[in-house]
Design an enzyme around this catalytic site. Structure first.
Site, short mmCIF file in Angstrom:
data_model
loop_
_atom_site.label_atom_id
_atom_site.label_comp_id
_atom_site.label_asym_id
_atom_site.label_seq_id
_atom_site.Cartn_x
_atom_site.Cartn_y
_atom_site.Cartn_z
N GLU A 1 11.65 17.89 38.09
CA GLU A 1 13.00 18.72 37.77
C GLU A 1 13.56 18.92 39.09
OE1 GLU A 1 11.12 21.70 35.16
OE2 GLU A 1 12.42 20.92 33.63
N GLU B 1 4.70 19.04 30.21
CA GLU B 1 4.91 20.32 29.72
C GLU B 1 4.38 20.29 28.14
OE1 GLU B 1 7.03 19.20 31.58
OE2 GLU B 1 8.12 20.49 33.13
#
Ligand code: NAD
Length: 696
Positions: free
Chosen positions: A105, A125
């Protein structure tokens, strides 16, 4: 300035280096350090570009696990990315190793990304029951496209650097060190006056998707299994849809809300429990500091169902293995099955032909028992008969090196008795693999009463090396998994006699989340194995035994609890079996009644939890989490339910006790009475989790 984040200058390029071994986890201190560093970069007029890179073996590999499940502490990752995006100077992320989760990210928040050969990039995730919370779902599809972005976010599977380059996720590949490569790239950006484009502003791939005519629903439908979508999967699908439908700021806001909603949910809690339990499971307190021996050569005795799969596991990890059989015929059959399995992998595209050849080359077949002489570890996987095992271990004692570790893959037999067929019981340990052994990740490592710390540590470390999840257990009939599984079979059969049909039981359990119900699973495994075992023990299962007496052994004979059409593995209900069940109930004088799915699930699971409590009391398992890991990795217990003991905690142990008492009253089976540990925890309004907390 945090010591974990260093800011250097290399001419007109600022170099920000993270050093937070072992995996440069994105902790709160790192986030703060990054913001400080970028603010200094912003105010330093001599700096024209910045590079962010990591020392050690990887770029940021993800979140700091110590922060898992805790309320987020500012600055959060989004704050770091906002700082980068507001910098007004080009930032190059120079990646290597595993650029995962928050690491990816941050990289997506930079203007440019370059990666070392071999870098892996992903948003895993979902494997913890959540979605990325710092823009992963919004920025990644803008670079790799909607379809690939959805796949990466929903499966959590990473991609390699070459694919990342072809998709547009990275701008360049490099060889060697990340910092000089990053600086060189930053200089190029400055010299060429490349425009600063933020990922958040890039819409080409969204426009291309819209123009393609592909329906987003059709892409998402692939991830809906049997009408079920897990919370995190649903949220991931929704988040990527927002990339197409909403302005980026709104998409980012909704992603964050989705992430925060999931983090505190039951499914994410269950998956975090398994994540931590798996890390704990192989830890044995009195083994601290014992490392285990390196296994350079292994040998496996018996090339049947299990021996072949075990040998493949070693070859897959690059460990040479000798496979020993009694006859040339049996050996050729075993080696043939191994070759066929590898060819299957090649045909499916999951293995390159030359890699399959290399692995096959690591497996050497032998019919001469003397071939075990050079092995550091021998795993016995011959027939499940004590006499044969004793003979094999007697031979191993004579023929192996004095410091070899001798393991048995027995499912039920007494490891201590097997150990005493040798003059070195301390070298003997159980290594209980699950079928198919080259696929299933669970490894019960059985510690006998004489097993030395060294032998135990060796079994654990080689288990990890060959990609298994080792869980240390003690000696008893069936160890942890099969001992509990036996109760499941007894209850499933009893439910048939009380009024359910195989389809009712299987539907209730698949609805609960198991990939297969107990009867379909028995048909797959073959009914004859447990039949033989029951006969040996003088035990009886009315329906299963009757089926075997009718030569209905499951899928292998096309008939078992269900019917199987030629070439099909799909179970079809069989009126003949239903009639048998109804008649058996009548013969035994049992009134049939309607049994709802909730009762079926509780009748199957709560007695297992009760047995799990006894297993803990007897110290056969060290922790409740060990039992959960065994059920998730060995028996398909849905990971998002966290395993049987965690699930019992979520039901409330007082409720579990109350239900067990009622089952004891209906069935007359005294084993249903709540075990002392369960009763005690319920009385304290506590849960199995409290035992784990005390142990830590
Ligand atoms: P299998 O019948 O498929 O294979 C056993 C093999 O051992 C045969 O090929 C046989 O020729 C060979 N063998 C017998 N005696 C031998 C000897 N003295 N020396 C060398 N080879 C010999 O059985 P399997 O299903 O692979 O089971 C093997 C062991 O693994 C058993 O102890 C079983 O309980 C255990 N196990 C089985 C499973 C399963 O699902 N099948 C799962 C876990 C553990």
């Amino acid at each position: 300035m945090s010591q974990l984040v260093e800011l250097r200058r290399d001419g007109n390029v600022a170099v920000i280096v993270i050093e937070n071994p072992p995996v440069n986890a994105l902790s709160n201190a790192i986030r703060r350090g990054l913001i400080d560093a970028f603010e200094r970069v912003k105010s330093d007029a001599a700096v024209e570009a910045a590079v962010i890179a990591c020392a050690g073996r990887t770029f940021i590999a993800g979140a700091d696990i110590n922060e898992f499940g805790k309320p987020p502490q500012r600055p959060i990752t989004n704050d770091v990315i906002e700082t980068i995006e507001g910098l007004g100077k080009p930032v190059v992320a120079a990646l290597h190793g595993t650029t995962f989760g928050g690491g990816l990210e941050i990289a997506l928040g930079c203007h440019f990304r370059i990666a070392a050969q071999g870098t892996r990039l992903g948003q895993p995730e979902i494997k913890l029951g959540i979605i990325p919370g710092a823009g992963g779902t919004q920025r990644l599809p803008r670079l790799v496209g909607i379809e690939k972005g959805l796949t990466m976010v929903v499966t959590g599977d990473p991609i390699g650097a070459k694919e990342a380059l072809s998709l547009g996720l990275i701008d360049e590949l490099f060889d060697g060190e990340s910092i000089p490569a990053g600086v060189a790239f930053a200089r190029k950006v400055v010299a060429e006056k490349r425009p600063l484009r933020l990922t958040r502003d890039r819409n080409e791939k969204i426009d291309a998707f819209k123009a393609s005519g592909i329906k987003y629903e059709d892409l998402a439908a692939k991830y809906v299994k049997r009408g079920r979508v897990l919370d995190a999967t649903a949220a991931a699908i929704e988040a990527v849809r927002h990339v197409i439908e909403l302005p980026v700021d709104e998409g980012l806001k909704r992603e964050r809300e989705g992430f925060l909603g999931l983090v505190g949910g039951d499914q994410a809690r269950a998956q975090r429990h398994i994540f931590f339990a798996e890390r704990e499971a192989a830890k044995v307190p009195d083994l601290a500091g014992v490392k285990g021996r390196e296994v350079k050569n292994a040998a496996v005795i018996g090339a049947g169902t299990m021996g072949g799969g075990i040998a493949m596991s070693f070859a897959n990890a690059g460990v040479p293995v000798t496979l020993v059989e009694v006859t040339q015929d049996a050996l050729s059959r075993g080696l043939g099955t191994i070759a066929k399995n590898y060819q299957g992998n090649v045909a499916r595209g999951s293995l390159k032909p030359e890699e399959a050849e290399r692995r096959i080359g690591l497996i050497k077949g032998e019919t001469d028992f003397g071939a075990v002489a050079g092995a550091d570890l021998v795993i016995e996987a011959v027939f499940e008969e004590m006499e044969i095992k004793n003979k094999v271990f007697g031979d191993l004692d004579r023929l192996t090196k004095s410091d070899a570790v001798l393991a048995t893959n027995t499912s039920y037999l007494d490891v201590d008795a097997i150990a005493h067929a040798t003059k070195r019981p301390q070298a003997v340990v159980g290594m209980h693999f699950f079928s198919p052994a080259n696929v299933m990740r669970l490894l019960e490592v059985v510690r006998g009463k004489d097993t030395s710390p060294d032998a135990l540590a060796t079994a654990i470390s080689i288990g990890r090396k060959i990609g298994k999840v080792p869980v240390v257990v003690g000696v008893c009939h069936g160890f942890v998994g099969n001992r509990m599984h036996r109760l499941r079979s007894i209850e499933a059969e009893r439910l048939l006699l009380e009024g359910a049909l195989p389809t009712d039981v299987d539907a209730a359990m698949t609805e609960f989340g198991f990939p297969m119900g107990p009867f379909a699973a028995s048909d797959l495994a073959g009914l004859d194995i447990s039949w033989r075992m029951r006969k040996a023990q003088g035990a009886r299962a009315e329906i299963a035994d009757a089926l075997c007496e009718m030569q209905r052994f499951g899928q292998k004979s096309k008939r078992g609890f269900y019917l199987y059409e030629e070439g099909s593995r799909t179970p079809k209900p069989d009126p003949e079996v239903e009639q048998l069940i109804v008649e058996t109930s009548a013969r035994l004088g049992m009134a049939r009644r309607n049994i709802v799915a909730k009762e079926i699930v509780e009748r199957i699971l709560f007695p297992m939890v009760n047995e799990g409590s006894r297993i803990l009391d007897e110290k056969i398992a060290q922790r409740p989490g060990d039992i959960d890991v065994i059920w998730v990795y060995g028996y398909g217990f849905p990971i998002w339910r966290g395993g049987p003991m965690h699930y019992a905690d979520t039901c409330g142990l007082a409720y579990v006790c109350e239900r067990l008492r009622s089952f004891a009253a209906t069935t007359g089976d005294q084993r249903h009475k709540p075990a002392p540990l369960l009763e005690r925890l319920a009385g304290e309004a506590s849960g199995f989790a409290s035992l784990a907390e005390k142990a830590n």
